[in-house]
Design an enzyme around this catalytic site. Structure first.
Site, PDB file in Angstrom:
ATOM      1  CB  ILE A  14      73.173  26.427  51.012  1.00 26.96           C
ATOM      2  CG1 ILE A  14      74.647  26.086  50.735  1.00 26.96           C
ATOM      3  CG2 ILE A  14      72.998  26.985  52.415  1.00 26.96           C
ATOM      4  CD1 ILE A  14      75.193  24.969  51.615  1.00 26.96           C
ATOM      5  CD  GLU A  15      68.273  29.644  50.960  1.00 20.66           C
ATOM      6  OE1 GLU A  15      67.577  29.130  51.855  1.00 20.66           O
ATOM      7  OE2 GLU A  15      68.619  30.828  50.974  1.00 20.66           O
TER       8      GLU A  15
END
Length: 242
Positions: A130-131
């Site tokens: 996600i990051e």
């Protein structure tokens, strides 16, 4: 041709081969999200056809009954907005070869960091997905750096020397992120929702909102996205829902 899986054996894990470890069930926990609950098979390394299909992030939607997010905390939440992912995840039949290569290259290091800090490696993979989509050179407009998007100020508080540069190396970035996750766990317990919310919006934001996920659209979407990927990875590697 099938490639060998890489895995580390957590205490109590049965099986002596990587494939046996990957097939071992995840240990049960009260919440299902305890940070110290470790899968026996702990890396995203199998054959290309068996890589888990990860959920796409959902767009943040402003809550109807909540105002826009207030002024962010001075440190952790200043890391937002998140960097734009390099590209959306392709369909299962056309996996991004470069992305898979990044995951495979990082998997042994992520397993080692997870083992040393007693964190489920699949959680680290979910956060990295996600990051930054597992991109170690990612830099957000706010200055968050690397694989796990750690702010230099946060890195320095966790003992990272020359954080601006060091956080662009997977080793320093993962080490800082793991230390920070454990620090958040010590503060918020095994409620992974709160740990992730604090990782995104700052510890103060979670405290100010009564130890609940703050009503910020971006933070709520972030928590949902990381949990969705984590649940899918646990399901894929344990053979049962998390």
């Amino acid at each position: 041709m099938a490639s060998a899986a890489t895995a580390w054996a957590a205490p109590g894990c049965a099986g002596s081969t990587a494939e046996a470890l990957l097939d071992a069930p995840a240990p049960a926990s009260a919440s299902g999200f305890t940070l110290t609950s470790r899968l026996c098979g702990a890396t995203l390394v199998r054959t290309p056809s068996n890589i888990a299909a990860l959920p796409e992030p959902v767009d943040a939607v402003e809550p109807a009954d909540e105002p826009a997010a207030p002024t962010p905390d001075t440190r952790e939440s200043a890391r937002r907005p998140l960097p734009t992912p390099a590209r959306p995840l392709p369909a299962a039949g056309t996996r991004d070869v470069a992305a898979l290569a990044r995951i495979r290259a990082l998997a042994p290091l992520m397993a080692d960091v997870a083992r040393r800090h007693d964190i489920d490696p699949l959680l680290l993979h979910a956060v990295a997905h996600i990051e930054s989509r597992h991109q170690s050179q990612a830099i957000s407009p706010a200055g968050a750096r690397g694989l796990m998007q750690v702010m230099p100020a946060t890195g320095r508080s966790l003992g990272v020397a020359q954080a601006d540069r060091a956080l662009l190396t997977p080793e320093a970035n993962l080490e800082a992120s793991a230390r920070y996750l454990k620090r958040l766990q010590a503060r918020f317990g095994n409620d992974l929702r709160l740990v992730l919310a604090a990782y995104n919006a700052g510890e103060g934001a979670v405290e100010r909102h009564g130890r609940r996920v703050p009503p910020y659209a971006e933070t709520q979407a972030y928590v949902r996205n990381v949990l969705a990927v984590y649940v899918e990875l646990r399901r894929h590697f344990s053979g049962s829902p998390a």
